[in-house]
Motif scaffolding. Structure first.
Motif, PDB file in Angstrom:
ATOM      1  N   THR A   8      22.877   7.198 -32.953  1.00  0.00           N
ATOM      2  CA  THR A   8      21.393   7.331 -33.119  1.00  0.00           C
ATOM      3  C   THR A   8      20.852   5.873 -32.435  1.00  0.00           C
ATOM      4  OG1 THR A   8      21.595   8.473 -35.270  1.00  0.00           O
ATOM      5  CG2 THR A   8      19.602   7.338 -34.686  1.00  0.00           C
ATOM      6  N   ALA A   9      19.934   6.255 -31.638  1.00  0.00           N
ATOM      7  CA  ALA A   9      19.191   5.193 -30.823  1.00  0.00           C
ATOM      8  C   ALA A   9      17.870   4.772 -31.639  1.00  0.00           C
ATOM      9  CB  ALA A   9      18.761   5.410 -29.460  1.00  0.00           C
ATOM     10  N   LEU A  10      17.884   3.483 -32.211  1.00  0.00           N
ATOM     11  CA  LEU A  10      16.758   2.890 -32.792  1.00  0.00           C
ATOM     12  C   LEU A  10      15.820   2.228 -31.883  1.00  0.00           C
ATOM     13  CD1 LEU A  10      18.482   1.792 -36.377  1.00  0.00           C
ATOM     14  CD2 LEU A  10      17.555   4.090 -35.595  1.00  0.00           C
ATOM     15  N   TYR A  11      14.965   2.842 -31.400  1.00  0.00           N
ATOM     16  CA  TYR A  11      13.836   1.909 -30.189  1.00  0.00           C
ATOM     17  C   TYR A  11      12.783   1.427 -30.878  1.00  0.00           C
ATOM     18  CZ  TYR A  11      11.348   1.499 -25.865  1.00  0.00           C
ATOM     19  OH  TYR A  11      10.723   0.822 -24.987  1.00  0.00           O
ATOM     20  N   CYS A  12      12.982   0.043 -30.478  1.00  0.00           N
ATOM     21  CA  CYS A  12      11.653  -0.769 -30.747  1.00  0.00           C
ATOM     22  C   CYS A  12      10.950  -1.305 -29.533  1.00  0.00           C
ATOM     23  CB  CYS A  12      12.293  -1.976 -31.515  1.00  0.00           C
ATOM     24  SG  CYS A  12      13.351  -1.636 -33.005  1.00  0.00           S
ATOM     25  N   ARG A  13       9.367  -1.331 -29.668  1.00  0.00           N
ATOM     26  CA  ARG A  13       8.837  -1.914 -28.587  1.00  0.00           C
ATOM     27  C   ARG A  13       7.544  -2.509 -29.041  1.00  0.00           C
ATOM     28  NH1 ARG A  13       4.170  -1.258 -26.007  1.00  0.00           N
ATOM     29  NH2 ARG A  13       3.651   0.560 -27.096  1.00  0.00           N
ATOM     30  N   TYR A  49      17.539  -0.428 -29.388  1.00  0.00           N
ATOM     31  CA  TYR A  49      17.156  -0.661 -27.863  1.00  0.00           C
ATOM     32  C   TYR A  49      15.810  -1.265 -28.096  1.00  0.00           C
ATOM     33  CZ  TYR A  49      20.784   2.654 -26.707  1.00  0.00           C
ATOM     34  OH  TYR A  49      22.141   3.244 -26.592  1.00  0.00           O
ATOM     35  N   VAL A  50      15.667  -2.550 -27.608  1.00  0.00           N
ATOM     36  CA  VAL A  50      14.550  -3.394 -27.976  1.00  0.00           C
ATOM     37  C   VAL A  50      13.682  -3.812 -26.521  1.00  0.00           C
ATOM     38  CG1 VAL A  50      13.654  -5.299 -29.134  1.00  0.00           C
ATOM     39  CG2 VAL A  50      15.584  -3.886 -30.024  1.00  0.00           C
ATOM     40  N   ASP A  51      12.498  -3.440 -26.362  1.00  0.00           N
ATOM     41  CA  ASP A  51      11.869  -3.747 -25.355  1.00  0.00           C
ATOM     42  C   ASP A  51      10.709  -4.864 -26.074  1.00  0.00           C
ATOM     43  OD1 ASP A  51      12.914  -2.795 -23.061  1.00  0.00           O
ATOM     44  OD2 ASP A  51      12.098  -0.708 -23.624  1.00  0.00           O
ATOM     45  N   ASP A  52      10.913  -6.090 -25.944  1.00  0.00           N
ATOM     46  CA  ASP A  52       9.922  -7.127 -26.418  1.00  0.00           C
ATOM     47  C   ASP A  52       9.210  -7.566 -25.349  1.00  0.00           C
ATOM     48  OD1 ASP A  52       8.561  -8.890 -28.078  1.00  0.00           O
ATOM     49  OD2 ASP A  52      10.458 -10.073 -28.853  1.00  0.00           O
ATOM     50  N   GLY A  53       7.783  -7.260 -25.548  1.00  0.00           N
ATOM     51  CA  GLY A  53       6.947  -7.763 -24.544  1.00  0.00           C
ATOM     52  C   GLY A  53       6.600  -6.781 -23.434  1.00  0.00           C
ATOM     53  N   TYR A  54       6.858  -5.653 -23.676  1.00  0.00           N
ATOM     54  CA  TYR A  54       6.880  -4.497 -22.518  1.00  0.00           C
ATOM     55  C   TYR A  54       5.557  -3.517 -23.014  1.00  0.00           C
ATOM     56  CZ  TYR A  54      10.734  -6.238 -20.388  1.00  0.00           C
ATOM     57  OH  TYR A  54      11.749  -7.146 -19.597  1.00  0.00           O
ATOM     58  N   ILE A  76      24.161   9.868 -26.843  1.00  0.00           N
ATOM     59  CA  ILE A  76      23.047   9.578 -27.972  1.00  0.00           C
ATOM     60  C   ILE A  76      22.579  11.105 -28.345  1.00  0.00           C
ATOM     61  CG2 ILE A  76      20.556   8.910 -28.498  1.00  0.00           C
ATOM     62  CD1 ILE A  76      20.935   6.528 -26.560  1.00  0.00           C
ATOM     63  N   GLY A  77      22.603  11.104 -29.771  1.00  0.00           N
ATOM     64  CA  GLY A  77      22.083  12.393 -30.373  1.00  0.00           C
ATOM     65  C   GLY A  77      20.763  12.449 -30.884  1.00  0.00           C
ATOM     66  N   CYS A  78      20.114  11.394 -30.962  1.00  0.00           N
ATOM     67  CA  CYS A  78      18.896  11.154 -32.045  1.00  0.00           C
ATOM     68  C   CYS A  78      18.232   9.874 -31.675  1.00  0.00           C
ATOM     69  CB  CYS A  78      19.063  11.238 -33.501  1.00  0.00           C
ATOM     70  SG  CYS A  78      17.635  11.102 -34.466  1.00  0.00           S
ATOM     71  N   VAL A  79      17.050   9.967 -31.396  1.00  0.00           N
ATOM     72  CA  VAL A  79      16.049   8.793 -31.004  1.00  0.00           C
ATOM     73  C   VAL A  79      15.391   8.581 -32.027  1.00  0.00           C
ATOM     74  CG1 VAL A  79      14.494   7.768 -29.430  1.00  0.00           C
ATOM     75  CG2 VAL A  79      16.430   8.871 -28.433  1.00  0.00           C
ATOM     76  N   GLU A 104      16.270  19.231 -23.312  1.00  0.00           N
ATOM     77  CA  GLU A 104      17.421  19.446 -22.372  1.00  0.00           C
ATOM     78  C   GLU A 104      18.843  18.693 -22.563  1.00  0.00           C
ATOM     79  OE1 GLU A 104      15.926  18.818 -18.571  1.00  0.00           O
ATOM     80  OE2 GLU A 104      14.732  20.819 -18.529  1.00  0.00           O
ATOM     81  N   HIS A 105      18.776  17.772 -23.230  1.00  0.00           N
ATOM     82  CA  HIS A 105      19.759  16.861 -23.467  1.00  0.00           C
ATOM     83  C   HIS A 105      20.399  16.907 -25.037  1.00  0.00           C
ATOM     84  CE1 HIS A 105      18.462  15.214 -19.670  1.00  0.00           C
ATOM     85  NE2 HIS A 105      19.753  14.879 -19.350  1.00  0.00           N
ATOM     86  N   GLY A 106      19.506  17.797 -25.768  1.00  0.00           N
ATOM     87  CA  GLY A 106      20.212  18.164 -27.180  1.00  0.00           C
ATOM     88  C   GLY A 106      19.916  16.858 -27.927  1.00  0.00           C
ATOM     89  N   VAL A 107      18.783  16.220 -27.716  1.00  0.00           N
ATOM     90  CA  VAL A 107      18.632  14.850 -28.424  1.00  0.00           C
ATOM     91  C   VAL A 107      17.427  15.142 -29.453  1.00  0.00           C
ATOM     92  CG1 VAL A 107      17.626  12.567 -28.337  1.00  0.00           C
ATOM     93  CG2 VAL A 107      19.201  13.405 -26.602  1.00  0.00           C
ATOM     94  N   ARG A 108      17.601  14.961 -30.611  1.00  0.00           N
ATOM     95  CA  ARG A 108      16.494  15.054 -31.678  1.00  0.00           C
ATOM     96  C   ARG A 108      15.703  13.698 -31.663  1.00  0.00           C
ATOM     97  NH1 ARG A 108      18.023  14.816 -38.157  1.00  0.00           N
ATOM     98  NH2 ARG A 108      15.885  15.201 -39.086  1.00  0.00           N
ATOM     99  N   TYR A 109      14.338  13.764 -31.799  1.00  0.00           N
ATOM    100  CA  TYR A 109      13.300  12.786 -31.735  1.00  0.00           C
ATOM    101  C   TYR A 109      12.823  12.801 -33.072  1.00  0.00           C
ATOM    102  CZ  TYR A 109       9.418   9.734 -30.957  1.00  0.00           C
ATOM    103  OH  TYR A 109       8.575   8.674 -31.320  1.00  0.00           O
ATOM    104  N   ILE A 110      12.426  11.371 -33.812  1.00  0.00           N
ATOM    105  CA  ILE A 110      11.825  11.198 -35.200  1.00  0.00           C
ATOM    106  C   ILE A 110      10.846  10.038 -34.963  1.00  0.00           C
ATOM    107  CG2 ILE A 110      12.306  10.712 -37.298  1.00  0.00           C
ATOM    108  CD1 ILE A 110      14.944  11.720 -37.375  1.00  0.00           C
ATOM    109  N   SER A 111       9.753  10.266 -35.287  1.00  0.00           N
ATOM    110  CA  SER A 111       8.784   9.172 -35.524  1.00  0.00           C
ATOM    111  C   SER A 111       8.436   9.045 -36.806  1.00  0.00           C
ATOM    112  CB  SER A 111       7.389   9.419 -34.726  1.00  0.00           C
ATOM    113  OG  SER A 111       6.465   8.674 -35.067  1.00  0.00           O
TER     114      SER A 111
END
Length: 347
Positions: A8-13, A49-54, A76-79, A104-111
């Motif tokens: 699971t990708a935990l994306y922060c920005r 996955y962290v983008d600090d300052g973008y 990755i199966g989920c973002v 298309e890539h079978g990825v689940r997305y959660i906000s």
């Protein structure tokens, strides 16, 4: 246990546009929230996955691009993000990822905060409208920043990061330029040679023969500015090789007569990176904002000499009636005629 052992990708920005001083938006807060959510829902194999300052206005962010590459590699199966705006503030691109790329890539997305989950189709109906609101916020911030910079420029304040060649930022006021006594003599030499009738190529050759550091090399060596050294690695002689454009830029810049100049290149839109050059007569100039290295009279004479200088006959040997009239749409300078290398044909 996740299907196919995908993570699971935990994306922060976060960026200054998002209010970087807000603790609730901080990277540490986002990490904690996403970790708790993932573990509560049985997702224990995760990676940050962290983008600090973008900014969220585009997707050219290192961690985001790394995440996309891992998705394409079926890792990755989920973002999961804190909210939709963490993913991005461009509603067209956000929609492309949510409705095309992820499925298309079978990825689940959660906000988390928005209650968006691509597995819940009914909850996705409102998502495009949320993305539009996020982009409207980014556009509003962009307009306010531009307005503030415009007001500072109109007040005669120098707002660029680096000072132009021949100047330094005043230690007592970083929005004011003072003369750099080391580089100013070179600027005076360039203008004096032009006043004496020397062309750009002759001035450039003289500077190169005199072994004078070119502006970028001078900024790195004398002012300690970063980002220039990569141009000279393994090519030490390049530090002393001036170009015609470097000489022309100095001769054309009103800053050397003591005037603030700006808006030479203006972005097409908030979403576009293209910044086409404007013609010199379209530049915006605020007069008498700092001490000039040359006088206004000297600068004006050089401009007339450069504008009036034209070739009566080009390399083709014919009179060019457009000489000095046709201008380059990108840089604004006069174009000249030349012959293409083609096989000779009858007249």
């Amino acid at each position: 246990k996740q299907v196919n052992q995908k993570i699971t990708a935990l994306y922060c920005r976060i960026s200054l546009d998002d209010g970087g001083d807000n603790e609730s938006m901080s990277i540490s807060n986002q990490k904690l929230m996403l970790k708790e959510f993932a573990e509560k829902n049985g997702m224990f194999q995760y990676e940050y996955y962290v983008d600090d300052g973008y900014t969220g206005r585009n997707f050219n962010r290192p961690a985001f691009q790394r995440m996309i590459a891992d998705i394409e590699a079926s890792k990755i199966g989920c973002v999961i993000t804190k909210d939709l705006s963490r993913l991005g503030r461009n509603y067209l691109d956000c929609g492309l990822y949510l409705e095309v790329f992820f499925p298309e890539h079978g990825v689940r997305y959660i906000s988390v905060n928005d209650g968006v989950d691509t597995l819940n189709k009914s909850a996705m109906d409102i998502t495009p409208f949320r993305n539009i609101l996020n982009e409207m916020y980014a556009a509003d911030v962009s307009m306010k920043v531009k307005s503030a910079l415009r007001a500072r420029f109109n007040s005669g304040l120098y707002v660029s990061t680096s000072p132009p060649y021949g100047y330094l930022k005043d230690p007592a006021d970083h929005n004011h330029l003072i003369i750099d006594e080391k580089a100013a003599p070179v600027v005076k030499l360039i203008f004096q040679m032009a006043l004496d009738g020397a062309g750009i190529a002759k001035i450039r050759n003289h500077l190169n023969a005199s072994y004078i550091l070119r502006p970028a090399a001078y900024a790195a060596a004398e002012r300690g500015e970063s980002g220039y050294e990569r141009h000279f690695e393994g090519k030490e002689d390049n530090r002393y090789q001036w170009s015609n454009n470097s000489v022309r830029a100095i001769l054309r810049s009103p800053v050397y007569a003591g005037n603030l100049v700006g808006y030479k290149r203006v972005a097409v839109s908030m979403k576009s990176k293209k910044r086409p050059s404007r013609l010199p007569e379209e530049w915006e100039v605020i007069p008498n904002t700092h001490e000039g290295i040359v006088t206004q009279a000297q600068f004006d004479i050089v401009q007339r000499m450069m504008t009036s200088r034209r070739r009566d006959k080009g390399g083709s040997g014919f009179d060019n009636i457009f000489s000095g009239i046709l201008k380059c749409a990108d840089c604004g300078y006069a174009m000249r005629a030349t012959s293409a290398n083609r096989r000779k044909r009858p007249n």
